[in-house]
Each structure stands twice: as C-alpha cells, then as structure tokens.
Design a protein around this motif. Structure first.
Motif, mmCIF file in Angstrom:
data_model
loop_
_atom_site.group_PDB
_atom_site.id
_atom_site.type_symbol
_atom_site.label_atom_id
_atom_site.label_comp_id
_atom_site.label_asym_id
_atom_site.label_seq_id
_atom_site.Cartn_x
_atom_site.Cartn_y
_atom_site.Cartn_z
ATOM 1 N N ALA A 48 39.233 39.761 41.903
ATOM 2 C CA ALA A 48 39.874 40.899 41.069
ATOM 3 C C ALA A 48 41.199 40.944 41.338
ATOM 4 C CB ALA A 48 39.105 42.124 41.943
ATOM 5 N N GLU A 49 41.733 40.609 42.528
ATOM 6 C CA GLU A 49 43.289 40.766 42.521
ATOM 7 C C GLU A 49 43.918 39.716 41.987
ATOM 8 O OE1 GLU A 49 47.076 39.517 44.432
ATOM 9 O OE2 GLU A 49 45.166 38.343 44.462
ATOM 10 N N ARG A 50 43.394 38.412 41.654
ATOM 11 C CA ARG A 50 44.063 37.545 40.983
ATOM 12 C C ARG A 50 43.951 37.683 39.623
ATOM 13 N NH1 ARG A 50 47.544 34.941 41.997
ATOM 14 N NH2 ARG A 50 48.103 36.543 43.280
ATOM 15 N N LEU A 51 42.817 38.443 39.193
ATOM 16 C CA LEU A 51 42.527 38.529 37.633
ATOM 17 C C LEU A 51 43.642 39.615 37.197
ATOM 18 C CD1 LEU A 51 40.652 38.160 35.247
ATOM 19 C CD2 LEU A 51 39.847 40.344 36.216
ATOM 20 N N LEU A 52 43.762 40.812 37.875
ATOM 21 C CA LEU A 52 44.684 41.901 37.583
ATOM 22 C C LEU A 52 46.093 41.447 37.945
ATOM 23 C CD1 LEU A 52 42.682 44.821 39.094
ATOM 24 C CD2 LEU A 52 42.715 44.069 36.343
ATOM 25 N N ASN A 53 46.337 40.823 38.778
ATOM 26 C CA ASN A 53 47.837 40.075 38.790
ATOM 27 C C ASN A 53 48.324 39.483 37.798
ATOM 28 O OD1 ASN A 53 48.399 41.269 41.318
ATOM 29 N ND2 ASN A 53 48.652 39.564 42.324
ATOM 30 N N LEU A 307 30.370 32.864 37.899
ATOM 31 C CA LEU A 307 30.604 33.076 36.566
ATOM 32 C C LEU A 307 32.153 33.929 36.547
ATOM 33 C CD1 LEU A 307 30.077 33.333 33.601
ATOM 34 C CD2 LEU A 307 28.757 35.380 34.169
ATOM 35 N N SER A 308 32.255 34.767 37.439
ATOM 36 C CA SER A 308 33.454 35.521 37.680
ATOM 37 C C SER A 308 34.650 34.606 37.887
ATOM 38 C CB SER A 308 33.200 36.679 38.693
ATOM 39 O OG SER A 308 32.444 37.522 38.471
ATOM 40 N N PHE A 309 34.469 33.686 38.645
ATOM 41 C CA PHE A 309 35.616 32.966 38.945
ATOM 42 C C PHE A 309 35.953 31.868 37.868
ATOM 43 C CE2 PHE A 309 37.120 28.573 40.452
ATOM 44 C CZ PHE A 309 38.267 28.924 41.158
ATOM 45 N N VAL A 310 35.139 31.469 37.272
ATOM 46 C CA VAL A 310 35.339 30.663 36.016
ATOM 47 C C VAL A 310 35.987 31.374 34.892
ATOM 48 C CG1 VAL A 310 34.098 29.329 33.949
ATOM 49 C CG2 VAL A 310 33.353 28.915 36.273
ATOM 50 N N VAL A 331 38.825 40.979 31.485
ATOM 51 C CA VAL A 331 38.984 42.126 32.728
ATOM 52 C C VAL A 331 37.750 42.850 32.918
ATOM 53 C CG1 VAL A 331 40.297 44.016 33.567
ATOM 54 C CG2 VAL A 331 41.603 41.883 32.610
ATOM 55 N N VAL A 332 37.184 43.607 31.842
ATOM 56 C CA VAL A 332 36.042 44.330 31.779
ATOM 57 C C VAL A 332 34.893 43.652 32.383
ATOM 58 C CG1 VAL A 332 34.706 45.872 30.654
ATOM 59 C CG2 VAL A 332 37.242 46.010 30.100
ATOM 60 N N PHE A 333 34.535 42.549 31.804
ATOM 61 C CA PHE A 333 33.442 41.729 32.119
ATOM 62 C C PHE A 333 33.162 41.253 33.290
ATOM 63 C CE2 PHE A 333 30.826 38.064 32.155
ATOM 64 C CZ PHE A 333 29.656 38.419 31.882
ATOM 65 N N VAL A 334 34.611 40.744 33.975
ATOM 66 C CA VAL A 334 34.600 40.333 35.399
ATOM 67 C C VAL A 334 34.458 41.732 36.441
ATOM 68 C CG1 VAL A 334 36.092 39.203 37.103
ATOM 69 C CG2 VAL A 334 35.747 38.205 34.861
ATOM 70 N N LEU A 335 35.299 42.707 36.051
ATOM 71 C CA LEU A 335 35.250 43.833 37.041
ATOM 72 C C LEU A 335 33.780 44.307 37.124
ATOM 73 C CD1 LEU A 335 38.668 45.609 36.336
ATOM 74 C CD2 LEU A 335 38.029 44.095 38.285
#
Length: 404
Positions: A48-53, A307-310, A331-335
């Motif tokens: 989540a942090e890497r995604l939003l960063n 799946l989230s990491f990919v 973002v929405v799907f992973v979160l």
C-alpha cells in the motif's frame, strides 16, 4: 527525476532477500522469526505504501526543486565529499524526525504501524505507511533549503532506505566493532523492542553517533521482546492504520478546552490513557473476533497478495503512460484487496460484501474503458442474483471464513 518505472525492477529484490532470510531461518531452525499472519500483514502495508507513494514522490521532488531554486541558503557543490556530508545530514534529519515520531502523538500515529509487528525480520522493513512517508518527506525539505541539490537528496534517500532495510533481521551475528559507527540489526532490534530498558532508544538509521550524542543509545543485552508495550492483537489492514488516531480522537473528545485537546495531539504517547484502547476496541472491533486463526484457504490469501504485488508493479512500470482512470482503478482495486486480506485474517463477517465491491470495481473499469456504459448494470445484476438465489454471503462466511 520522474522515472518510477525503474522501481519496478527493484521491487523483486525485496522478495529475493526475504526468501533468502527465510531459507536461513529454516536451515538454522530459528524460532519466532516468521509468523504467517504477521508477514502477510507487513507485506500488505508495504504494498500500500509503495503504491500510494507513486503519487507523492514526484510531488515532493518538485517541492524540493522549488525550495532549492528559490530559498536555498548555500550553493553546495557536487564534489565527492559532499556525498558523505549529505549522508550525514540525511541521517541527522532522520534522527530527529524519528525521535519526534516517538515523542509526539500525532506523529506516533503515523509511525506506530512500523512497530506493531511482534516479529523482527525483513518484512517489517516494508511496514511503512504513506502518512509516515509524507511526514518524513516534509522533514527532508530542510535539505534542499540548506542547499543540497534535489537530485542528490533523492539519491541519498534511496541509499538510506536500502541500508535501513538490512537492519531489520535477526540472522546476522552481532559485530560489536560496527556498533561504534553504524546502526546494526542488533541495535535496531533494540529500537523495535517493548522491554522497559529498550524503549525510545537507537533512533539513528545509518549512524550511531546521534544516539550517543543525544543520550538515546542502548546496546542489546537481553534478547528483545518485539512489538508494542500494549499489542493491538489485530491483523486488520484498516485497524492497524487508524486505531491510534481513533484513540487520540477519543482522548481529545474527553477534554473540554482547545488547549487540552491540542495537548493530546501534540503531547507524548507516554501519557496517553491506557483505558481508552479497550473502549474503542469494544466499539469498533468485530464482535465475532476469534482468538485462534483458522482461515480455510490460506492459498487464497497468498494469491491475493501476489495479485496485489503484480498490480502495484505494473502501475509502477507504466505509471507515466496510464491515464488517471487507470491509475485510480489500480489503486482502488489493490487497496480493496489488501483490506480484504486483513479482514479475512480477522474472519470478519463483512468480507463477502467487500468481495462484491471488488468484483463491481473490476467489471466497471473494463466496461467504462469499452465505452459500453449500458453494460454497467450487468455486474450489479450478477451480484444480486448470487445473493438472492445462492445466498453467497452466508456460504462464504461458513465455508471459507469458517464462521459458525
């Protein structure tokens, strides 16, 4: 400096070192290093942090450039020795950011997530929230203000982050001579401990000078007990992120004056009323909370984590090429998936409804991309049918979550 695609190639390195650490742990038959639920929770928070960063790193780089071009105090050259000075300066700023993160409630609320794990391994290094990253980047604005070039700042921050990753492990033997200069895994393990003698010690990230200079140094003596002094006993993605701010809100609500309320938010965590957490847990935590973990399909959690990491890696690599709708979908799907993983570990009854929401988000994105908007009703009809005709939620709770 806006090249997030390069990060996509660095991300697998995290799992490579994680796997190597796990192999060593198994080979040496070390105990209490890895726990499945905790590791999943740590990795989820890191994703989540890497995604939003991805959305804030460029913004802070632009802020650094603006500060450097308009307000820098010095014109610092790019000589080789400046890199050494820059590393020292970065670690000095880190020390005070980190120390305030432990001594001021509103900052501790962002940093506490990093200390919740009762294990100490490489997965804990990933346990950083986006809010903590924002606070950290604000502190580092002092560096371009002094006169360090933003490119130099960003490069040193990467070096700083890589070093700190390797201090989150128990597989390396103590090297006492290193502790005269550097923060080692042993010294950082002390920082993660909940033992009374180890509390609020070893704030440095690379160098040990600052802790010795400001009286916060402590070497490892007895083996530390990791985690919080008052464990939260939850793997919920949402609860881990926001429980402390709920505690602060409840503590401030009980105060009558603005001054007293501000003292709660900007005071020390040490003076927080410890009776507040059980109250908000009773109010907000799931009534069906169980003490033993028995989620039936562990492979399903692993699949969602992969799946989230990919998805995060794809967004990282193609970040500059995707439009805002696509970025928003990722973002929405992973979160939702990460929240779902935490909720499954907690065996919360509302997980089936979150599955519905994820399904609707997934289908809606591709329908919108195809511009066949009239098809948007179809996934909603499908969800309605499987609920009314097959009682999907009830089956999910009993058969997958094992909630009786």
């Amino acid at each position: 400096m806006n090249h997030p695609e390069y990060l996509a190639f660095a991300l697998p390195a995290f799992f490579l070192f994680l796997w190597l650490e796990y192999v060593v742990v198994k080979k040496k038959k070390l105990k209490n290093i890895y726990k499945y639920e905790s590791s999943v929770s740590n990795i989820s928070i890191g994703i989540a942090e890497r995604l939003l960063n991805l959305f804030i790193t460029v913004s802070f780089y632009n802020l650094y450039v603006w500060i450097y071009e308009n307000y820098r105090l010095l014109n610092i050259s790019n000589a080789w020795w400046i890199w050494v000075v820059m590393l020292l300066a970065t670690d000095f700023v880190w020390y005070w950011y980190h120390r305030l993160g432990h001594e001021v409630n509103i900052f501790w609320g962002a940093h506490i997530v990093h200390h919740q794990s009762e294990e100490f391994n490489f997965t804990v290094a990933a346990r950083i929230t986006t809010l903590q990253a924002i606070v950290r980047n604000v502190f580092w604005c002092i560096l371009p203000f002094i006169g360090f070039h933003p490119n130099l700042v960003m490069t040193i921050l990467v070096v700083h982050g890589v070093y700190s990753f390797f201090t989150h492990t128990q597989i390396l033997e103590k090297q006492k001579w290193l502790e005269y200069i550097f923060i080692t895994p042993s010294l950082h393990g002390v920082h993660h401990a909940s033992d009374e003698k180890y509390l609020d010690k070893n704030y440095g990230d690379v160098f040990v000078f600052w802790d010795k200079l400001f009286g916060t140094f402590q070497k490892e003596e007895e083996k530390p007990r990791y985690g919080l002094t008052h464990p939260i006993n939850s793997y919920s993605f949402l609860w881990q992120h926001f429980h402390y701010y709920l505690e602060l809100y409840e503590a401030a609500r009980r105060k009558s004056s603005i001054k007293e309320k501000l003292r709660i938010y900007f005071g020390s965590p040490a003076v927080m009323d410890q009776e507040i957490r059980p109250i908000i847990e009773k109010k907000w935590m799931s009534k069906n909370k169980v003490n033993s973990y028995h989620f039936k399909y562990k492979g399903y959690i692993n699949l969602q984590l992969i799946l989230s990491f990919v998805a995060m890696s794809i967004l990282t690599y193609y970040f500059d090429q995707f439009d805002n709708l696509t970025k928003g979908f990722f973002v929405v799907f992973v979160l939702i998936t990460l929240i779902n993983i935490g909720a499954q570990l907690e065996q919360k009854r509302w997980v089936p409804y979150l599955e519905h929401i994820r399904f609707l988000v997934f289908c809606s994105f591709f329908i919108i991309q195809s511009h066949n908007y009239f098809l948007l009703i179809l996934p909603f009809i499908f969800v309605f049918i499987i609920e009314k005709m097959f009682n999907f939620s009830n089956w999910y709770q009993k058969s997958i979550l094992k909630i009786i």
